[in-house]
Enzyme design. Structure first.
Site, PDB file in Angstrom:
ATOM      1  N   PRO A 131      -3.782 -34.603  -4.774  1.00 30.10           N
ATOM      2  CA  PRO A 131      -3.722 -35.228  -6.091  1.00 30.10           C
ATOM      3  C   PRO A 131      -2.607 -34.707  -6.989  1.00 30.10           C
ATOM      4  O   PRO A 131      -2.288 -33.518  -6.983  1.00 30.10           O
ATOM      5  CB  PRO A 131      -5.095 -34.919  -6.704  1.00 30.10           C
ATOM      6  CG  PRO A 131      -5.657 -33.811  -5.888  1.00 30.10           C
ATOM      7  CD  PRO A 131      -5.081 -33.951  -4.515  1.00 30.10           C
ATOM      8  N   ASN A 132      -2.040 -35.633  -7.709  1.00 29.58           N
ATOM      9  CA  ASN A 132      -1.006 -35.389  -8.730  1.00 29.58           C
ATOM     10  C   ASN A 132       0.371 -35.080  -8.144  1.00 29.58           C
ATOM     11  O   ASN A 132       1.334 -34.919  -8.900  1.00 29.58           O
ATOM     12  CB  ASN A 132      -1.430 -34.286  -9.716  1.00 29.58           C
ATOM     13  CG  ASN A 132      -2.666 -34.687 -10.494  1.00 29.58           C
ATOM     14  OD1 ASN A 132      -2.694 -35.779 -11.051  1.00 29.58           O
ATOM     15  ND2 ASN A 132      -3.675 -33.852 -10.512  1.00 29.58           N
ATOM     16  N   ARG A 143       6.300 -33.526 -13.335  1.00 28.80           N
ATOM     17  CA  ARG A 143       5.129 -32.671 -13.579  1.00 28.80           C
ATOM     18  C   ARG A 143       5.564 -31.204 -13.548  1.00 28.80           C
ATOM     19  O   ARG A 143       5.939 -30.682 -12.506  1.00 28.80           O
ATOM     20  CB  ARG A 143       4.108 -32.927 -12.473  1.00 28.80           C
ATOM     21  CG  ARG A 143       2.895 -32.041 -12.553  1.00 28.80           C
ATOM     22  CD  ARG A 143       2.061 -32.168 -11.277  1.00 28.80           C
ATOM     23  NE  ARG A 143       0.902 -31.317 -11.345  1.00 28.80           N
ATOM     24  CZ  ARG A 143       0.223 -30.880 -10.299  1.00 28.80           C
ATOM     25  NH1 ARG A 143       0.579 -31.249  -9.081  1.00 28.80           N
ATOM     26  NH2 ARG A 143      -0.809 -30.094 -10.444  1.00 28.80           N
ATOM     27  N   TYR A 176       6.971 -26.737 -10.354  1.00 28.70           N
ATOM     28  CA  TYR A 176       7.010 -27.517  -9.109  1.00 28.70           C
ATOM     29  C   TYR A 176       8.410 -28.023  -8.746  1.00 28.70           C
ATOM     30  O   TYR A 176       8.568 -28.659  -7.707  1.00 28.70           O
ATOM     31  CB  TYR A 176       6.029 -28.694  -9.211  1.00 28.70           C
ATOM     32  CG  TYR A 176       4.598 -28.252  -9.402  1.00 28.70           C
ATOM     33  CD1 TYR A 176       3.966 -27.482  -8.427  1.00 28.70           C
ATOM     34  CD2 TYR A 176       3.886 -28.574 -10.554  1.00 28.70           C
ATOM     35  CE1 TYR A 176       2.656 -27.045  -8.597  1.00 28.70           C
ATOM     36  CE2 TYR A 176       2.571 -28.149 -10.725  1.00 28.70           C
ATOM     37  CZ  TYR A 176       1.966 -27.375  -9.754  1.00 28.70           C
ATOM     38  OH  TYR A 176       0.670 -26.947  -9.918  1.00 28.70           O
ATOM     39  N   ASN A 211      -0.935 -30.228   1.783  1.00 26.35           N
ATOM     40  CA  ASN A 211      -0.957 -29.605   0.463  1.00 26.35           C
ATOM     41  C   ASN A 211      -2.142 -30.237  -0.262  1.00 26.35           C
ATOM     42  O   ASN A 211      -2.025 -31.337  -0.802  1.00 26.35           O
ATOM     43  CB  ASN A 211       0.345 -29.866  -0.305  1.00 26.35           C
ATOM     44  CG  ASN A 211       0.336 -29.175  -1.659  1.00 26.35           C
ATOM     45  OD1 ASN A 211      -0.713 -28.706  -2.118  1.00 26.35           O
ATOM     46  ND2 ASN A 211       1.485 -29.104  -2.304  1.00 26.35           N
ATOM     47  N   ALA A 235      -4.955 -29.520  -6.136  1.00 24.03           N
ATOM     48  CA  ALA A 235      -6.094 -28.871  -6.815  1.00 24.03           C
ATOM     49  C   ALA A 235      -7.331 -28.786  -5.922  1.00 24.03           C
ATOM     50  O   ALA A 235      -8.163 -27.883  -6.091  1.00 24.03           O
ATOM     51  CB  ALA A 235      -6.426 -29.602  -8.112  1.00 24.03           C
ATOM     52  N   HIS A 280      -8.713 -25.501  -4.200  1.00 28.73           N
ATOM     53  CA  HIS A 280      -9.508 -24.456  -4.824  1.00 28.73           C
ATOM     54  C   HIS A 280     -11.012 -24.713  -4.811  1.00 28.73           C
ATOM     55  O   HIS A 280     -11.783 -23.822  -5.120  1.00 28.73           O
ATOM     56  CB  HIS A 280      -9.001 -24.236  -6.258  1.00 28.73           C
ATOM     57  CG  HIS A 280      -7.500 -24.182  -6.328  1.00 28.73           C
ATOM     58  ND1 HIS A 280      -6.770 -23.238  -5.649  1.00 28.73           N
ATOM     59  CD2 HIS A 280      -6.587 -25.000  -6.938  1.00 28.73           C
ATOM     60  CE1 HIS A 280      -5.472 -23.454  -5.861  1.00 28.73           C
ATOM     61  NE2 HIS A 280      -5.344 -24.520  -6.636  1.00 28.73           N
ATOM     62  N   GLU A 339      -1.528 -25.026   5.810  1.00 33.33           N
ATOM     63  CA  GLU A 339      -1.667 -25.259   4.371  1.00 33.33           C
ATOM     64  C   GLU A 339      -0.344 -24.962   3.669  1.00 33.33           C
ATOM     65  O   GLU A 339       0.326 -23.972   3.992  1.00 33.33           O
ATOM     66  CB  GLU A 339      -2.765 -24.333   3.829  1.00 33.33           C
ATOM     67  CG  GLU A 339      -3.016 -24.461   2.343  1.00 33.33           C
ATOM     68  CD  GLU A 339      -4.065 -23.460   1.863  1.00 33.33           C
ATOM     69  OE1 GLU A 339      -4.723 -22.802   2.704  1.00 33.33           O
ATOM     70  OE2 GLU A 339      -4.191 -23.307   0.634  1.00 33.33           O
ATOM     71  N   HIS A 377       1.865 -24.998  -0.202  1.00 36.40           N
ATOM     72  CA  HIS A 377       1.936 -25.142  -1.658  1.00 36.40           C
ATOM     73  C   HIS A 377       3.364 -24.952  -2.116  1.00 36.40           C
ATOM     74  O   HIS A 377       4.072 -24.060  -1.619  1.00 36.40           O
ATOM     75  CB  HIS A 377       1.046 -24.109  -2.359  1.00 36.40           C
ATOM     76  CG  HIS A 377      -0.375 -24.249  -1.973  1.00 36.40           C
ATOM     77  ND1 HIS A 377      -1.188 -25.239  -2.473  1.00 36.40           N
ATOM     78  CD2 HIS A 377      -1.128 -23.559  -1.076  1.00 36.40           C
ATOM     79  CE1 HIS A 377      -2.383 -25.139  -1.908  1.00 36.40           C
ATOM     80  NE2 HIS A 377      -2.365 -24.134  -1.062  1.00 36.40           N
ATOM     81  N   LEU A 378       3.758 -25.760  -3.071  1.00 35.38           N
ATOM     82  CA  LEU A 378       5.100 -25.613  -3.656  1.00 35.38           C
ATOM     83  C   LEU A 378       5.182 -24.309  -4.437  1.00 35.38           C
ATOM     84  O   LEU A 378       6.165 -23.567  -4.340  1.00 35.38           O
ATOM     85  CB  LEU A 378       5.388 -26.797  -4.584  1.00 35.38           C
ATOM     86  CG  LEU A 378       5.489 -28.162  -3.894  1.00 35.38           C
ATOM     87  CD1 LEU A 378       5.252 -29.289  -4.888  1.00 35.38           C
ATOM     88  CD2 LEU A 378       6.843 -28.320  -3.219  1.00 35.38           C
ATOM     89  N   SER A 379       4.139 -24.032  -5.214  1.00 38.85           N
ATOM     90  CA  SER A 379       4.129 -22.829  -6.048  1.00 38.85           C
ATOM     91  C   SER A 379       3.408 -21.700  -5.305  1.00 38.85           C
ATOM     92  O   SER A 379       2.750 -21.937  -4.282  1.00 38.85           O
ATOM     93  CB  SER A 379       3.421 -23.123  -7.379  1.00 38.85           C
ATOM     94  OG  SER A 379       2.055 -23.409  -7.155  1.00 38.85           O
ATOM     95  N   ARG A 429      -0.670 -17.211  -9.787  1.00 35.62           N
ATOM     96  CA  ARG A 429      -0.911 -18.095 -10.927  1.00 35.62           C
ATOM     97  C   ARG A 429      -2.299 -17.814 -11.519  1.00 35.62           C
ATOM     98  O   ARG A 429      -2.820 -16.724 -11.371  1.00 35.62           O
ATOM     99  CB  ARG A 429      -0.713 -19.545 -10.485  1.00 35.62           C
ATOM    100  CG  ARG A 429       0.749 -19.807 -10.037  1.00 35.62           C
ATOM    101  CD  ARG A 429       1.002 -21.258  -9.718  1.00 35.62           C
ATOM    102  NE  ARG A 429       0.767 -22.097 -10.883  1.00 35.62           N
ATOM    103  CZ  ARG A 429       0.614 -23.424 -10.823  1.00 35.62           C
ATOM    104  NH1 ARG A 429       0.659 -24.040  -9.660  1.00 35.62           N
ATOM    105  NH2 ARG A 429       0.420 -24.130 -11.932  1.00 35.62           N
TER     106      ARG A 429
HETATM  107  C1  DQA Z   1      -0.180 -26.893  -5.637  1.00 35.44           C
HETATM  108  C2  DQA Z   1      -0.904 -25.765  -6.380  1.00 35.44           C
HETATM  109  C3  DQA Z   1      -2.254 -26.233  -6.905  1.00 35.44           C
HETATM  110  O1  DQA Z   1      -2.916 -25.185  -7.606  1.00 35.44           O
HETATM  111  C4  DQA Z   1      -2.075 -27.393  -7.868  1.00 35.44           C
HETATM  112  O2  DQA Z   1      -3.324 -27.884  -8.293  1.00 35.44           O
HETATM  113  C5  DQA Z   1      -1.223 -28.480  -7.309  1.00 35.44           C
HETATM  114  C6  DQA Z   1      -0.058 -28.148  -6.492  1.00 35.44           C
HETATM  115  C7  DQA Z   1       1.235 -26.482  -5.206  1.00 35.44           C
HETATM  116  O3  DQA Z   1       1.812 -27.201  -4.378  1.00 35.44           O
HETATM  117  O4  DQA Z   1       1.785 -25.495  -5.691  1.00 35.44           O
HETATM  118  O5  DQA Z   1      -1.434 -29.653  -7.597  1.00 35.44           O
HETATM  119  O6  DQA Z   1      -0.923 -27.188  -4.457  1.00 35.44           O
END
Ligand code: DQA
Length: 146
Positions: free
Chosen positions: A9-10, A17, A22, A73, A76, A79, A97, A99-101, A106
């Protein structure tokens, strides 16, 4: 080797964003980079993005027979989605798995991944390179299975 890539999502909002976290690449640009890297590695990819937990589980189920590996990825859902965690486990998909960040640096709620225990590896904190490293890693999954 067939690799299923799922963005949660997102991630359709990439580019606008929180670019300080990101980056400024759009999802289209990220996907172009994934396709290029995959082609260079000789991997076939199917890429999807969904904002819905149920749709992600349906995508996993529908593509499980085709896929040799999953790069996900979960955004959210990382978590708290026991449902996505259980789907990966139930389908027995070798999963990576991404993640960009760097979720370990965080907010406290992001430091927990309920997906990590059902994945072979986690790549985080390197922007699009996290995905590229995950694709590289997929080759080692295949090597191990041979
Ligand atoms: C994310 C990190 C998640 O905490 C966040 O909710 C995202 C992106 C990342 O790619 O860093 O939507 O998965």
């Amino acid at each position: 080797m067939n690799v299923l890539v799922i963005h949660g999502p997102n991630l359709h909002l990439l580019g606008r964003r929180r670019p300080e976290i990101y980056g400024d690449a759009t999802l289209a640009r990220l996907n172009a980079g994934i396709k290029k890297r995959a082609a260079g590695l000789g991997l076939r990819v199917r890429i999807f993005q969904s904002n819905s937990e149920g749709r992600i589980i349906d995508l996993l189920t529908a593509n499980a027979a085709w896929a040799d590996a999953l790069v996900i990825n979960p955004a959210a859902y990382t978590h708290y989605s026991y449902a996505i965690r259980d789907a990966i486990e139930a389908l027995d998909l070798p999963a990576v798995e991404v993640h960009l960040s760097d979720i370990s640096r965080r907010e406290p709620f992001r430091r927990v991944s309920v997906i990590e225990p059902v994945c072979l590896a986690q790549f985080k904190g390197e922007g699009p390179r996290s995905y590229f490293k995950a694709l590289d890693y997929c080759l080692s999954i295949r090597a191990r299975e041979k």
